[in-house]
Each structure stands twice: as C-alpha cells, then as structure tokens.
Motif scaffolding. Structure first.
Motif, PDB file in Angstrom:
ATOM      1  N   THR A  82       1.222 -11.340 -38.795  1.00  0.00           N
ATOM      2  CA  THR A  82       0.351 -12.363 -39.384  1.00  0.00           C
ATOM      3  C   THR A  82       1.124 -13.353 -40.243  1.00  0.00           C
ATOM      4  O   THR A  82       0.623 -14.444 -40.520  1.00  0.00           O
ATOM      5  N   SER A 157     -12.743 -18.402 -33.661  1.00  0.00           N
ATOM      6  CA  SER A 157     -11.411 -17.880 -33.965  1.00  0.00           C
ATOM      7  C   SER A 157     -11.291 -17.534 -35.442  1.00  0.00           C
ATOM      8  O   SER A 157     -10.619 -16.585 -35.816  1.00  0.00           O
ATOM      9  N   TRP A 158     -11.959 -18.317 -36.300  1.00  0.00           N
ATOM     10  CA  TRP A 158     -11.957 -17.962 -37.717  1.00  0.00           C
ATOM     11  C   TRP A 158     -12.636 -16.613 -37.938  1.00  0.00           C
ATOM     12  O   TRP A 158     -12.170 -15.777 -38.685  1.00  0.00           O
ATOM     13  N   LYS A 159     -13.757 -16.404 -37.275  1.00  0.00           N
ATOM     14  CA  LYS A 159     -14.521 -15.172 -37.444  1.00  0.00           C
ATOM     15  C   LYS A 159     -13.742 -13.955 -36.954  1.00  0.00           C
ATOM     16  O   LYS A 159     -13.935 -12.847 -37.438  1.00  0.00           O
ATOM     17  N   ASP A 161     -10.867 -13.212 -37.570  1.00  0.00           N
ATOM     18  CA  ASP A 161      -9.974 -12.720 -38.610  1.00  0.00           C
ATOM     19  C   ASP A 161     -10.426 -11.367 -39.150  1.00  0.00           C
ATOM     20  O   ASP A 161      -9.612 -10.531 -39.532  1.00  0.00           O
ATOM     21  N   SER A 162     -11.745 -11.176 -39.192  1.00  0.00           N
ATOM     22  CA  SER A 162     -12.280  -9.947 -39.768  1.00  0.00           C
ATOM     23  C   SER A 162     -12.718  -8.957 -38.698  1.00  0.00           C
ATOM     24  O   SER A 162     -13.476  -8.035 -38.978  1.00  0.00           O
ATOM     25  N   GLN A 208      -7.317  -9.838 -33.799  1.00  0.00           N
ATOM     26  CA  GLN A 208      -6.335 -10.797 -34.293  1.00  0.00           C
ATOM     27  C   GLN A 208      -5.488 -11.335 -33.147  1.00  0.00           C
ATOM     28  O   GLN A 208      -5.213 -12.535 -33.061  1.00  0.00           O
ATOM     29  N   ARG A 211      -7.501 -13.761 -31.186  1.00  0.00           N
ATOM     30  CA  ARG A 211      -7.588 -15.054 -31.875  1.00  0.00           C
ATOM     31  C   ARG A 211      -6.373 -15.919 -31.551  1.00  0.00           C
ATOM     32  O   ARG A 211      -6.496 -17.118 -31.309  1.00  0.00           O
ATOM     33  N   TYR A 212      -5.179 -15.323 -31.546  1.00  0.00           N
ATOM     34  CA  TYR A 212      -3.970 -16.083 -31.233  1.00  0.00           C
ATOM     35  C   TYR A 212      -4.066 -16.717 -29.829  1.00  0.00           C
ATOM     36  O   TYR A 212      -3.748 -17.895 -29.646  1.00  0.00           O
ATOM     37  N   GLU A 215      -6.692 -19.535 -29.709  1.00  0.00           N
ATOM     38  CA  GLU A 215      -6.234 -20.781 -30.322  1.00  0.00           C
ATOM     39  C   GLU A 215      -5.178 -21.478 -29.470  1.00  0.00           C
ATOM     40  O   GLU A 215      -5.116 -22.706 -29.434  1.00  0.00           O
TER      41      GLU A 215
END
Length: 330
Positions: A82, A157-159, A161-162, A208, A211-212, A215
């Motif tokens: 990260t 993608s922000w969401k 994160d968790s 995570q 998400r990468y 994006e």
C-alpha cells in the motif's frame, strides 16, 4: 483444471505474473496455444465454464492453454503493498505478455480476453503482432472511461479500501452480467450464476488488489485511432445484447479494419461465457478455422445433433475469401 501447472513469470516490465499452463507441453513451438486474460473482478478461472464446456472438446484436444492471472487477482493472493506502490497500466500489462510467451518458448498464440483482459490483449497484439495469430475479444472497449464511468468506478474503488461492500459488489455484477437480472430460459439459473460470482468476490479476490486493477482499467488510454493501422491480426469481437458493454464494442469495431475483424452479437444474454458457451464456442471455432491456426477443427453440434447457427451482424460478416462454402454456416 486438469493438468494445470502454476508458474510465476517475471516480466520484462519488472513485475511478476502467475500463469497457468494446461495441455500438451511436448513440442509446444508447433502446438497451437491459446492465451487467456480475464476481466476485473475475475481471475483465470473465469474462462473455465467456457473452456471446459462440451462444445470446446475438440479445441482442448488440439490446443494448449496459457491462462494469466493479472497481478494480485488470483484466488487468495496476498495483499499488494500500500505504500509507494504503482500498479501497472493496461499498456504495461499488454506489453508484459511477451515475457509469458518467452517463458514457455511459445512463438505465437491466439488471444482470448474479456473486458479489461480483452483490452490488454489488444495492446499486446499491437505491440507484438508477429507473436499473435488472432484475437477473440469479449466485451472489449477501446476508448477511455467516460465521465459517468469515471465517477462511478472512482466511488467504488474508494469503497474497496475497507473491503468488499454492497456498492462495489453490485457494480461488478452489473459489469459482468448486464442490467437485466432475468435469464432467457431460467431466472433461477441466472440468479445462481450471480450468487456464485458474488460469493467468489467476497472470498477469493483481495479487495485492495481488486481496487488497483479497477483503477488501472479506469485510467486506460484510448487506442481507438490506432486500431485500423496497428491492429493487424484477425479479430473476432463478441458482445451480448443484454450486456453492459454492448455499445462500447460496436464503437470499437467502427474503428477497425473491416477486412480483419468480425462482430458476433449473441442475443438474450448478458454474460456470454456462462450463459451462452455453445454459441460462443461456435463463433470461436469458426474464427480459429478462418485464421488457419487450427484448420481441421470440426464445428460443434447442438443437442439435437445438427450444427448450431450463430448470428453475425450483417455488415460485419467475415471476409468471404477466407472461408470455404462448407465452412460458412451463418
């Protein structure tokens, strides 16, 4: 998958890719090889319902498969770093695929990709046209993300994160299956597919890492204006009438060399791999025969014992000079 061997390939771009090889490995230089690259929210196993379908039996007898897991997207892969970490772009991922071929001493392949993976394969074919005999691209896009897609994907993608959450899950289901929840033949059957996919998202792919990749797909560059000149291999574009990507693949085809490309549109489904494997297999086998890569393939047959029929968009039928009269059965 039977006889599947997992190998970590260190690419020329400086990052590793987990690759799965199955099929005959003897004299692989001469043996047909199909290279698969998956979509966001998936990994190499997403092609197994299609590759292992009975309609693909003759292909499996004659070809080996090299299946790529994009970085961090494999089942139970550990979390990527990260801090100060840069996930590769789609262009870098596409160019890295030549390292996969070199690792297996394979001269050239047929590419089979879906969504983001299809875009990656198109970039590979433009960068290394002599290493690619043709492409079958499912729900591919050649443009950048539109305004609505950008903000929708950015929020998701922000969401992530968790961890996996309902918003991200629903978007990825829409991305794969389209907006219509009811299946043509059985609502229950489609609901089972969606439920299975949702469970896999929660259990198998690190959020995570997902998400990468999301994006990277979101920040893709436009390759549309390069297609006619630089994408010189034969291409079969595949879309579904109920899919979320119907317009994007039509847009992509409008930029392509029509002598080198065909468009197969499969009706009444959203996810062609899971909902219409027989029709996809027929189009894919027809394409393989046309490229001359596996010319002796017999066409698949329906449950009634007769050759099934596929429907290609009228203006986009394959170049007639590449097919015999017996092979053209539209």
């Amino acid at each position: 998958m039977d006889n599947e061997n997992k190998i970590a390939v260190q690419t020329s771009k400086g990052f590793p890719l987990n690759v799965f090889f199955h099929g005959p490995q003897e004299d692989v230089k001469k043996h047909p090889v199909i290279l698969t690259v998956h979509d966001i929210g998936s990994n190499h196993t997403s092609f197994h319902p299609f590759i292992y379908h009975s309609s693909m039996q003759e292909v499996r007898k004659r070809a080996s498969f090299i299946e790529v897991d994009i970085l961090g997207q494999g089942e139970n892969d550990p979390a990527l770093p990260t801090q100060n970490y840069r996930f590769p772009s789609l262009q870098e991922l596409g160019e890295s695929l030549v390292s996969v071929l070199d690792a297996f001493n394979v001269h050239y392949v047929i590419g089979l990709g879906e969504g983001a993976g299809a875009n990656i394969l198109a970039r590979f074919a433009m960068a290394y046209p002599v290493r690619c005999m043709g492409l079958c691209l499912i729900h591919c896009t050649s443009t950048t993300a539109g305004v609505m897609e950008y903000f929708k994907d950015k929020i998701i993608s922000w969401k992530l994160d968790s961890g996996m959450n309902p918003t991200a899950e629903q978007y990825l289901i829409f991305h794969k299956f389209g907006s219509e929840i009811e299946a043509q033949d059985s609502k229950e059957g489609r609901e089972e597919l969606i439920q299975s996919y949702a469970e896999a998202l929660k259990k198998r792919i690190n959020p995570q890492n997902l998400r990468y990749f999301l994006e990277s797909f979101l920040n893709r560059t436009d390759i549309s204006t390069r297609l006619e000149k630089d994408l010189t291999v034969d291409c079969l574009l595949v879309t579904a009438t109920k899919g979320s990507h119907l317009h994007t693949i039509h847009t992509m085809h409008s930029f392509m060399n029509k002598q080198k490309s065909s468009l197969l549109q499969i009706n009444e489904v959203g996810d062609v791999i899971n909902e219409a494997p027989e029709k996809l297999a027929e189009g894919f086998i027809f394409f393989l025969k046309g490229t001359g890569y596996i010319p002796a393939l017999p066409m698949p047959h329906s449950q009634h014992g007769r050759a099934s029929r596929i429907s290609m968009v009228d203006a986009d039928k394959p170049d007639m000079r590449r097919y015999s009269r017996d092979e053209l059965n539209l």
